[in-house]
Design an enzyme around this catalytic site. Structure first.
Site, PDB file in Angstrom:
ATOM      1  N   PHE A 102       0.875  -1.197   0.000  1.00  0.00           N
ATOM      2  CA  PHE A 102       0.000   0.000   0.000  1.00  0.00           C
ATOM      3  C   PHE A 102       0.897   1.227   0.000  1.00  0.00           C
ATOM      4  O   PHE A 102       1.695   1.422   0.915  1.00  0.00           O
ATOM      5  CB  PHE A 102      -0.915   0.041   1.231  1.00  0.00           C
ATOM      6  N   ASP A 135       9.239   3.152   1.705  1.00  0.00           N
ATOM      7  CA  ASP A 135       8.052   3.889   2.146  1.00  0.00           C
ATOM      8  C   ASP A 135       7.858   3.637   3.641  1.00  0.00           C
ATOM      9  O   ASP A 135       7.397   2.571   4.053  1.00  0.00           O
ATOM     10  CB  ASP A 135       6.843   3.407   1.332  1.00  0.00           C
ATOM     11  N   LYS A 140       2.111  10.482   8.557  1.00  0.00           N
ATOM     12  CA  LYS A 140       1.520   9.951   9.800  1.00  0.00           C
ATOM     13  C   LYS A 140       2.200  10.476  11.069  1.00  0.00           C
ATOM     14  O   LYS A 140       2.086  11.647  11.370  1.00  0.00           O
ATOM     15  CB  LYS A 140       1.549   8.416   9.756  1.00  0.00           C
ATOM     16  N   THR A 156       1.363  24.009  -4.029  1.00  0.00           N
ATOM     17  CA  THR A 156       1.149  25.276  -3.313  1.00  0.00           C
ATOM     18  C   THR A 156       1.744  25.249  -1.904  1.00  0.00           C
ATOM     19  O   THR A 156       2.585  26.066  -1.556  1.00  0.00           O
ATOM     20  CB  THR A 156      -0.360  25.602  -3.210  1.00  0.00           C
TER      21      THR A 156
HETATM   22  O1  PSZ Z   1      -7.524   3.335   3.330  1.00  0.00           O
HETATM   23  C1  PSZ Z   1      -6.594   4.171   3.255  1.00  0.00           C
HETATM   24  O2  PSZ Z   1      -6.532   5.077   2.412  1.00  0.00           O
HETATM   25  C2  PSZ Z   1      -5.470   4.048   4.209  1.00  0.00           C
HETATM   26  S1  PSZ Z   1      -5.617   3.186   5.587  1.00  0.00           S
HETATM   27  C3  PSZ Z   1      -4.007   3.399   6.000  1.00  0.00           C
HETATM   28  C4  PSZ Z   1      -3.370   4.113   5.082  1.00  0.00           C
HETATM   29  C5  PSZ Z   1      -4.207   4.510   4.065  1.00  0.00           C
HETATM   30  N1  PSZ Z   1      -2.047   4.323   5.140  1.00  0.00           N
HETATM   31  C6  PSZ Z   1      -1.441   5.288   4.334  1.00  0.00           C
HETATM   32  C7  PSZ Z   1      -0.144   4.983   3.665  1.00  0.00           C
HETATM   33  C8  PSZ Z   1       0.701   3.931   4.075  1.00  0.00           C
HETATM   34  O3  PSZ Z   1       0.368   3.138   5.101  1.00  0.00           O
HETATM   35  C9  PSZ Z   1       1.898   3.710   3.377  1.00  0.00           C
HETATM   36  C10 PSZ Z   1       2.829   2.619   3.784  1.00  0.00           C
HETATM   37  N2  PSZ Z   1       2.214   4.494   2.334  1.00  0.00           N
HETATM   38  C11 PSZ Z   1       1.425   5.509   1.933  1.00  0.00           C
HETATM   39  C12 PSZ Z   1       0.240   5.786   2.571  1.00  0.00           C
HETATM   40  C13 PSZ Z   1      -0.600   6.921   2.095  1.00  0.00           C
HETATM   41  O4  PSZ Z   1      -0.656   7.915   3.042  1.00  0.00           O
HETATM   42  P1  PSZ Z   1      -1.885   8.940   3.077  1.00  0.00           P
HETATM   43  O5  PSZ Z   1      -3.085   8.148   3.528  1.00  0.00           O
HETATM   44  O6  PSZ Z   1      -1.452   9.977   4.041  1.00  0.00           O
HETATM   45  O7  PSZ Z   1      -2.042   9.467   1.711  1.00  0.00           O
END
Ligand code: PSZ
Length: 500
Positions: free
Chosen positions: A217, A326, A357, A381
């Site tokens: 992910f 990541d 996070k 921006t």
């Molecule tokens: O369902 C979702 O969109 C979720 S639930 C947990 C996440 C997203 N985690 C975000 C995440 C991550 O765990 C890793 C390893 N890489 C990138 C991301 C993306 O981060 P955000 O959500 O801030 O865009």
């Protein structure tokens, strides 16, 4: 002056809300050991099942404005403290999920309240700058104090961004730009490059790829989504790229009991990675970068060994691909080290490390060569938010002052041992307990039982999350101590006993 009135009023109302209120609030004496959470409740306290009536009412109200299918309940952030999240119905829950792993040192930490109550913090909160063009005077100092003070080995440069997805999205762009300049042998695009890119054609928009892993992910924006392979529902109906996807090792736990089988599985996956790199090069879509999580989180808390990552890093180097780690979910301390990749013991662990996070701001560190060659190539921006750098600097002070990484290692051991015990007690229900620090997970026999366990635990005052097909994951903040582990284990074993 108006500003001093506002700040005084702000500070007073925070004091009123946070220092003087609330039954069940525990005040530790000043003589309490430094390592204890100084501002926390005694335990969960439940008044209704969750979501309670007020949450249901608000969900209905918001439902007229947005899709509310994912809303769990509404929160009272004024009353939430330390490890406890309080909802609008007055339920107080031990939070072991922390807003999808994004609360570094608990709710309303006094050090952060103090910092934000200081009038000198106000202008950073009130005026959000376009950091790429008009940064504030203290921006370089604050970056040095916050993000650069925890920079991964070999990386002295950092680019802030707003969220995890946009950090990865821009990191991918940085890898492509780096790769194309490497191919050209210089930084000067041709006329053909410039005209073809305007209509999405080669050579200006080159057929390059990023290799990712099954179960990964990396976010939901369109570039990131092409490297996300955790759930079909994230990807359905969205056009994507023909990029290589390697198998992520499927290890057996506890890792130390299956080291021979696991090493074989990792070798199989690494072989596949090299085959894919060669295949995609032959297809005319060379792999510019490899992206990987140190522990696959959304995909089900899948671990791999330090050897696997060291070998993968070498494969990337051998084939001229950038190596992007990541750390959006693993970064910030809950594996017991600030970065999960520190467990690999490498001086040169990556070319890019992205975060968000628990770091409060998104962004990515990179080696010098990965810096985009011209202004505005990596740009938007806001490019982050300096108020988050201010908070992060203080979070890092607290982590150091309170030895929170050691604490995480200690409570992580208690948590994993507790999970091993429960697994032995409920063999039909639980399996594959695993973890590093408090970044732990356990599998439940099936998805329906998992849902039922998560809901029952919540009604008893413990917030947990799911990941993968049938895992429960633990993502407490860094102030989750051994005694919080015990509170959790007591409640969780009662819930499990009901499912036996
Ligand atoms: O369902 C979702 O969109 C979720 S639930 C947990 C996440 C997203 N985690 C975000 C995440 C991550 O765990 C890793 C390893 N890489 C990138 C991301 C993306 O981060 P955000 O959500 O801030 O865009």
């Amino acid at each position: 002056m108006a500003s001093s009135f506002i700040s005084r009023h702000f500070a007073l109302s925070l004091q009123k809300n946070l220092w003087l209120s609330g039954p069940g609030c525990r005040y530790l004496s000043k003589a309490a050991p430094k390592t204890q959470v100084e501002y926390d409740y005694d335990g969960p306290s439940m008044k209704t099942s969750v979501p309670g009536p007020r949450s249901q009412e608000l969900t209905k109200q918001l439902g007229d404005i947005q899709n509310v299918g994912a809303i769990n309940f509404f929160c009272n952030y004024d009353e939430s403290r330390g490890n406890y999240l309080v909802d609008v119905d007055g339920n107080r829950m031990l939070d072991i999920y922390t807003q999808i792993s994004s609360i570094p040192i608990g709710y309303n930490h006094p050090a952060l309240i103090k910092l934000m109550s200081d009038p000198s913090s106000l202008s950073t909160l009130v005026n959000r700058p376009a950091l790429g063009i008009l940064p504030p005077e203290n921006f370089p100092d604050k970056l040095t104090e916050s993000l650069l003070s925890v920079a991964p080995s070999g990386m002295a440069r950092v680019q802030t961004m707003a969220c995890g997805s946009c950090s990865n999205e821009n990191a991918y762009k940085a890898m492509f730009i780096w790769y194309r300049n490497k191919e050209r042998g210089h930084n000067n695009p041709s006329e053909e490059d410039l005209s073809s890119c305007m209509v999405n054609q080669v050579p200006g928009c080159p057929d390059l790829s990023i290799l990712s892993f099954m179960g990964a992910f990396h976010g939901r924006t369109m570039g990131c989504l092409a490297t996300t392979h955790s759930k079909a529902i994230h990807k359905l109906d969205v056009p994507s790229f023909d990029w290589p996807i390697a198998p992520f090792p499927k290890l057996q736990y506890p890792l130390e009991e299956f080291s021979r089988e696991n090493a074989q599985e990792e070798a199989r996956c690494l072989e596949e990675v090299e085959d894919l790199i060669v295949k995609w090069r032959q297809k005319g879509k060379p792999v510019a970068g490899i992206v990987i999580e140190p522990i696959q989180a959304e995909g089900g808390d899948n671990h791999a060994s330090p050897d696997f990552f060291r070998n993968l890093r070498n494969i990337a180097r051998k084939h001229g691909c950038a190596f992007h780690v990541d750390e959006v979910q693993t970064g910030g301390g809950n594996t017991g080290k600030f970065w999960a990749h520190e467990h690999w013991g490498m001086d040169d662990p990556a070319d890019i490390v992205s975060f968000s996070k628990k770091l409060l701001t998104g962004g990515y560190y990179h080696r010098d060569e990965l810096q985009a060659d011209k202004p505005y190539r990596i740009f938007n921006t806001w490019m982050g938010d300096p108020s988050k750098n201010l908070l992060l600097a203080e979070v890092l002070n607290v982590i150091r002052r309170e030895n929170l990484l050691e604490e995480v290692t200690r409570s992580g051991k208690a948590l994993l041992n507790g999970l091993y015990d429960l697994q032995a007690q409920f063999p039909g229900l639980l399996s594959r307990a695993r973890g590093q620090g408090t970044f732990c997970a356990i599998d439940i026999c099936d998805d329906a039982t998992r849902s039922s366990i998560l809901l029952k635990a919540r009604d008893k005052g413990v917030l947990l999350g799911g990941c993968g097909d049938r895992s429960i994951r633990f993502r407490p903040s860094l102030v989750f101590k051994e005694y919080h582990v015990h509170i959790f284990l007591n409640i969780f074993s009662e819930v499990l006993a009901q499912h036996k």
